[in-house]
Design an enzyme around this catalytic site. Sequence first.
Site, short mmCIF file in Angstrom:
data_model
loop_
_atom_site.label_atom_id
_atom_site.label_comp_id
_atom_site.label_asym_id
_atom_site.label_seq_id
_atom_site.Cartn_x
_atom_site.Cartn_y
_atom_site.Cartn_z
CB CYS A 159 -16.47 15.90 -3.62
SG CYS A 159 -16.09 14.20 -3.20
CD GLU A 216 -16.48 13.27 4.46
OE1 GLU A 216 -15.74 13.71 3.55
OE2 GLU A 216 -16.03 12.80 5.52
P1 NAD Z 1 -27.03 19.36 -1.50
O1 NAD Z 1 -26.43 20.02 -0.31
O2 NAD Z 1 -27.91 20.14 -2.37
O3 NAD Z 1 -27.89 18.09 -1.07
C1 NAD Z 1 -27.32 17.02 -0.33
C2 NAD Z 1 -28.42 16.31 0.42
O4 NAD Z 1 -28.93 17.17 1.43
C3 NAD Z 1 -29.61 15.89 -0.42
O5 NAD Z 1 -30.01 14.62 -0.04
C4 NAD Z 1 -30.67 16.93 -0.07
O6 NAD Z 1 -31.98 16.50 -0.22
C5 NAD Z 1 -30.36 17.16 1.39
N1 NAD Z 1 -30.85 18.43 1.94
C6 NAD Z 1 -31.19 19.58 1.28
N2 NAD Z 1 -31.58 20.54 2.17
C7 NAD Z 1 -31.47 19.99 3.41
C8 NAD Z 1 -31.66 20.48 4.72
N3 NAD Z 1 -32.09 21.72 4.95
N4 NAD Z 1 -31.42 19.66 5.76
C9 NAD Z 1 -30.95 18.41 5.56
N5 NAD Z 1 -30.75 17.88 4.32
C10 NAD Z 1 -30.99 18.66 3.26
O7 NAD Z 1 -25.79 18.75 -2.29
P2 NAD Z 1 -25.83 17.96 -3.68
O8 NAD Z 1 -26.08 18.96 -4.75
O9 NAD Z 1 -26.71 16.77 -3.56
O10 NAD Z 1 -24.34 17.42 -3.76
C11 NAD Z 1 -23.31 18.10 -4.38
C12 NAD Z 1 -22.34 18.63 -3.36
O11 NAD Z 1 -21.87 17.55 -2.56
C13 NAD Z 1 -21.11 19.23 -4.00
O12 NAD Z 1 -20.74 20.40 -3.32
C14 NAD Z 1 -20.06 18.16 -3.78
O13 NAD Z 1 -18.74 18.63 -3.78
C15 NAD Z 1 -20.46 17.62 -2.47
N6 NAD Z 1 -19.90 16.27 -2.29
C16 NAD Z 1 -18.95 16.08 -1.34
C17 NAD Z 1 -18.38 14.82 -1.19
C18 NAD Z 1 -17.34 14.57 -0.16
O14 NAD Z 1 -17.08 13.41 0.11
N7 NAD Z 1 -16.71 15.57 0.43
C19 NAD Z 1 -18.79 13.78 -2.02
C20 NAD Z 1 -19.75 14.04 -2.99
C21 NAD Z 1 -20.32 15.28 -3.11
#
Ligand code: NAD
Length: 519
Positions: free
Chosen positions: A278, A244
Amino acid sequence: MQTTDTHEPAPRPVIEKRSPVTGELLGTFPITTPEEVDAAVRRAREAFPTWRDTGLDDRLRMLARIKDVVRTHGEEYARRISEDTGKPLVDSLLTELMSIPLFIDHYRRTAKKTLGRHRVPTPILFPGKASYVEHFPLGVVGVISPWNFPFQLSMVPVLSALIAGNTVVLKPSEVTPITGEIVDEIFRRIGLPRGVVEVIQGDGSTGAALTRAAVDKIFFTGSVATGRKVMAEAAKRPIPVELELGGKDAMIVCADANLVRAARAAAWGGLVNCGQMCTSVERIFVVDAVHDRFVAMLEKEVRAMRVGGPDEHADMGPLTFPPQLATVERHVEAARADGARIVTGGARLDRPGQFYAPTLLVDVTPQMEIYREETFGPVLPVVRVADEDEAIRLANDHQYGLNGSVWTEDVDRGLALASRLECGQVMVNDLVAIVGNPALPFGGVKNSGFGRYHGPEGLLSFTHQKAIMVDRGWLDFEPFWFPYAGKYDAMSQVFHGLLGGNLPKALYAMTKLRSLTKR
Ligand code: NAD
């Protein structure tokens, strides 16, 4: 000579949580090590058979206790979520906490039908047989969640996986560890057996360790860049992933739209949660005939916004963490340099914390970074288009495809335009609310990810499907088993009878096969 080891053990790495409103240190949270991640997954694995065999009704009954916990402690949780994220208390109650009881109630009503065994048709070619589909849980599911709706986007996938009979290891975002604590607390409060839900706090390294651990699926919500890494790691085993990811949602304002409602909607849909959503409105396409009137109305709405911390009864809080503020500043500056006009806002506020003024931009074009990339901040970019066809073409010609909305007084036309949008969810004359209906599937296309949760898919995606076929013993022969000798002519008649739509011919030929099969 005896040597004494004077090396102190390295200090345990921690998350330093700072207030988005004041910048002050709110606390430190130990980062779970890869070894501890593996241990959490082992506990979840040990808990799995018992949880799976607990039965759907009992699982749902236990999870429904969350409703009482949320009702009793909800306002305290709302305060802590707002402290963690900076969002207004109204948002914490509405968009974070309230959706959880709705989801539980929905699945209490529907999960049995979704997950239970059901019969499907069997072709005439297999007389006397019945076919069924049933589902069984995957095992241990790893859920990795983001910081923008840290409660809801952790709880909904965790609950869905649990209802379907899996155990879960959740890695909440390092940006919002206070909410991670709340989630952990809730599952402890309802007294689930050890290992059914394990919450591991940590940063990207902890998330990466979870994708490498012995889990059976990763449900990931976050950025495209991290989604790619998660998928690459999952490909090695391979295990399923659900992604997502981000969005750049289009709002299409037609000439016959109710402009007052559309302008109010644009302000809310683009600025709620400080635009860190998002499903945020990130591109507003307005047809030329109403562009100037719409922009004037939207400007009024944006200027009326109150900005402040959770205690200031504001409409909009700060950005949740500093890198997000930097992205917003970069996008707006680049847009200004490339010819966009800032109608209002366009700068950070002169106070501590990550506050940025609600911003309205016009003359935005598809070449600009603010149009191409997700901003995730309090900015409303308006694009002037000749007509709805141009709006649809531009809306679809983009890397993302999460949500969209269409604004017109003619609902049938709105539905027709909705069908032409390439994205997972579309609303006509409304926005965002679609996420709150637990009966509707949710997910993206293109770089917004794949897979669906919410609705029946939200449970099925945490299961394996199993096909079952039963012979009821009605026939005393199997027409297609050995021996084959002498069967070709009859088989040929079955073939041509079925393919030519002549069923009696096919059935007659099958009785011939019977006499050739019986020994
Ligand atoms: P991010 O990708 O920076 O982090 C998301 C999660 O992934 C965090 O818990 C982080 O610690 C973890 N993470 C980081 N590196 C990793 C790795 N190598 N392996 C596994 N996990 C890892 O995203 P964010 O800044 O927390 O969230 C914002 C983004 O999320 C935006 O792009 C937003 O649009 C998206 N988002 C999407 C939805 C949806 O339903 N489609 C909902 C909310 C947010």
